[in-house]
Design a protein around this motif. Structure first.
Motif: not given
Length: 767
Positions: A418-427, A438-450
């Motif tokens: 019942n939980i999801s996560a997303v990284v939103v970065t200005c970087g 590298n920390h084994g998280l890319m499969g479920t945690v996506k990144v929004i950035g430029g």
């Protein structure tokens, strides 16, 4: 005199000439001081949160608000200070400004030949190309010969008339104007550079591209160019000229709100490709376009109709900042440190006295505005090609160590359905993708950035807040936001729960407490703070900003518990169409020509389908990334329509079949299902699907479409439905009782409409 004399080694400032740049989010006071302005609107929260806020307001607080930041504070190179965005002078023109791109460089750098190449490759349907000298010549009866005999004041006046004429033409024809011009000349008589760029130039240009061609190459070209009379100059003099011009151009563009990039000529073919990519990006980009692309990115990696990509059904979303939140490091600063350390960057080429160009940029009057982040992207483009950028990002990622508490939190989200996560970065998006991998998280945690033009958008404070609101309003999610700096405050305020990440004194934002005090005092905002590491000193006091341990069982229970109810997503639907577009006019011709029939007519409708699937459909359903082999041998990211493998193309026989074949050409992974009647679509056909594309050549009343929609909804209430048609009668989608398709949205899941043409020109829609 309209022209300025600049000694070759002078550092004397040239007067700042502000342009009529479209206003952004704030004003500049008359004495030049930047006034801090709170960004982002207060989000309406649910009843539970209001009760928490009511309790918070009952606490005894002694709050000292600081609303005006002094000049000394502003000059402080705090990489997290929320400087007020530059908005131009108070009498700035608010009307829509045409995109006018200035192409500069010393004579012999290759501007004119590049202009010819661009004209041949881009055509003149959407772009117009101008030689500045030729534009001036058309204004004088005697042409350039008469211009050269004019006084300096008259020359300046004709230059201003020429650029104004180009801008007016661009506005009238709705084209992007590309202008090759001169910024300064070397005066042998005065032994100084004479600047010929006018105030009108700086008021007109939206972008400037400087050709930074090597002096020895320029020298050879000048010698070989027998068609022009140019004074003989040594490579050393040409090099000094080029550097002086670049430095002055960059400074004036920064003070005038003009986006600037310098391009080096390593390989002619590569340079022309970069120019084309930049012009295509400049053509449409604005803050609204930027936000729409950010929304599409969120949609492509997140949810549709309540499901994630891995079929989880979350009711909680964790939205996390990256730099100084997930880890101590600032990867933007690290990028330039690595570039200098690896001798990939000449320190003398950087603007200002700081080795970090981002610090110089964000400390300028542009602040942390949309324009500033766009300029940051151009800095990355200017100093690193794709291969160098990827290598530096990987190097940086190897230096970043995430906070163990953050790794544990994201691993918890990975395990909970019942939980999801997303990284939103200005970087830099790419850095954080590698860090998470590298920390084994890319499969479920996506990144929004430029970071690159190819990312399509930049992330600003306003974008962060808007993405949180989209998760709440469109997907009905309960959002927890984590951030450390003033750029995160709008996002934290918009979220249901806000966690301020507090690092060690020497790395954290020095202005954050002022922004927190302002936000807390305004009401409806009750954040908590987590200390990472635990030895860090708290911000404010623990009464106004309570401590929380994100690894504690109590906290994990709080984020994991099922909510009593989920928000009802907003019934937001899209109606996009190509009515009036130049490409649509061309494609329409063959479908309306009485001489075209049989296979040729079917092919014409197929081309329409391809156009709709390529140009309009991605704006509605979004896109997704996938790995492809790059032509240079490494892996890179490609894009396709979101959930292509989970999409069904359903032509309503027989009218929609030819167009559906064209859509299938663009979505080859989608299934193809013929249907004469709604009953032809069965429950088994919809298993595992995210999107159904109902395709018809003409939608008149819309009643047959409604029958299909309601039948499909009866079989699968969550699947997304998009109606794609060649012609749609405006009354079918009108917001009144006759709008049959519009009425579907009253209490039912949304249905999007993608049309090639609307029959009623008075219809106001998107597109």
């Amino acid at each position: 005199m309209a022209e300025n004399l600049l000694p070759s080694t002078s550092s004397q400032p040239v007067p700042c000439l502000h342009c009529a740049y479209p206003a952004l989010d704030s004003d500049v006071s008359q004495d030049g001081d930047m006034i801090q302005q709170e960004v982002g609107a207060v989000n309406e929260h649910d009843e539970r949160k209001h009760r928490r806020h009511a309790c918070a307001r009952m606490r005894t607080r002694a709050v000292m608000l600081v609303t005006v930041v002094s000049k000394q504070q502003q000059s402080d190179f705090d990489a997290d200070t929320m400087a007020t965005p530059y908005s131009g002078p108070k009498n700035s023109l608010q009307a829509s400004k045409p995109v006018v791109v200035g192409v500069y460089g010393i004579p012999g750098c290759g501007k004119s030949s590049m202009l010819v190449e661009l004209k041949n490759r881009l055509g003149e349907e959407q772009f117009s190309f101008h030689e500045g000298s030729q534009a001036i010549a058309t204004l004088l009866p005697g042409g350039l010969a008469a211009f050269h005999q004019a006084s300096q004041d008259e020359k300046a006046r004709y230059r201003e008339l020429a650029i104004n004429a180009i801008a007016n033409e661009a506005t009238k024809n709705q084209k992007v104007a590309v202008v090759a011009g001169h910024f300064m000349f070397w005066s042998e008589k005065d032994q100084q550079y004479r600047r010929v760029c006018t105030k009108a130039d700086l008021e007109t240009y939206t972008h400037v591209i400087d050709f930074d061609t090597a002096a020895d190459i320029v020298s050879l070209r000048r010698q070989d160019d027998k068609g022009r009379e140019r004074p003989t100059m040594t490579p050393a003099r040409l090099d000094d000229w080029a550097k002086t011009e670049k430095r002055e151009l960059q400074r004036l563009c920064r003070s005038s709100g003009i986006l600037f990039i310098a391009l080096s000529e390593a390989e002619r073919g590569a340079l022309s490709v970069r120019m084309i990519n930049l012009l295509l990006d400049f053509q449409h980009h604005c803050s609204q376009h930027n936000l729409r692309l950010a929304h599409n990115r969120l949609d492509s990696i997140s949810l549709r109709s309540g499901f994630t990509m891995d079929c989880k059904q979350p009711c909680t979303m964790l939205v996390l900042d990256a730099d100084k939140t997930l880890a101590t490091q600032d990867t933007g600063k690290l990028f330039w440190e690595v570039m200098l350390k690896k001798n990939l960057l000449d320190p003398s080429s950087l603007e200002g006295k700081c080795d970090d160009p981002l610090t110089t940029l964000f400390s300028s009057q542009l602040g942390y505005s949309y324009t500033a982040f766009r300029q940051a992207t151009l800095l990355y483009e200017q100093y690193s090609d794709e291969q160098v950028f990827e290598g530096v990002c990987r190097n940086i990622a190897s230096l970043v160590k995430m906070h163990p508490a953050m790794v544990s939190l994201l691993q918890t989200a990975e395990r909970k359905r019942n939980i999801s996560a997303v990284v939103v970065t200005c970087g830099l998006r790419r850095v954080w993708e590698i860090v998470l991998a590298n920390h084994g998280l890319m499969g479920t945690v996506k990144v929004i950035g430029g970071g690159r033009i190819s990312d399509g958008f930049v992330v600003t404070a306003q974008v962060k807040a808007s993405l949180v609101e989209r998760l709440q309003n469109m997907y009905g999610l309960y959002v927890w936001a984590f951030g450390d700096s003033p750029l995160d405050v709008p996002m934290l305020r918009a979220a249901d729960e806000a966690i301020v990440v507090v690092g060690e004194q020497y790395v954290r934002s020095r202005s954050m407490e002022t922004h927190l005090l302002q936000a807390i005092d305004s009401g409806n905002f009750c954040p908590r703070q987590v200390l990472l590491p635990e030895t860090a000193a708290p911000r404010l006091d623990v009464e106004r900003l309570p401590l929380v341990n994100i690894e504690s069982s109590e906290f994990l229970f709080e984020i994991s518990r099922q909510r009593d109810h989920r928000r009802q997503p907003t019934a937001e639907h899209h109606i996009v169409h190509a009515t009036g577009r130049a490409a649509a006019k061309l494609l329409t011709t063959a479908t309306r020509d009485a001489r075209v029939s049989g296979p040729a007519l079917r092919e014409a409708h197929r081309l329409v389908g391809r156009y709709l699937a390529t140009e309009l459909l991605p704006d509605v359903v979004g896109t997704e990334e996938y790995e492809i082999p790059h032509v240079q041998g490494h892996q890179t990211l490609g894009h396709r329509v979101k959930n292509e493998k989970k999409t069904a193309i359903v032509p309503l026989m027989r009218g929609g079949e030819p167009m559906a074949f064209g859509i299938s050409d663009v979505l080859p992974l989608a299934i193809f299902l013929h249907a004469k009647r709604p009953e032809d679509v069965e429950a088994r056909h919809l298993l595992g699907l995210e999107t159904v594309l109902l395709v018809d050549s003409v939608v008149n009343t819309g009643k047959s479409i409604v029958e299909f929609v309601r039948h499909i909804r009866g079989l699968n209430s969550r699947v997304g439905i998009v109606v794609m048609a060649g012609v749609v009668q405006a009354k079918a989608v009108a917001a009144d009782p006759e709008g049959v398709l519009h009425q579907l949205h009253q209490g039912e899941p949304k249905v999007d409409v993608v049309a090639f043409r609307l029959s009623d020109n008075n219809f106001t829609g998107k597109g």
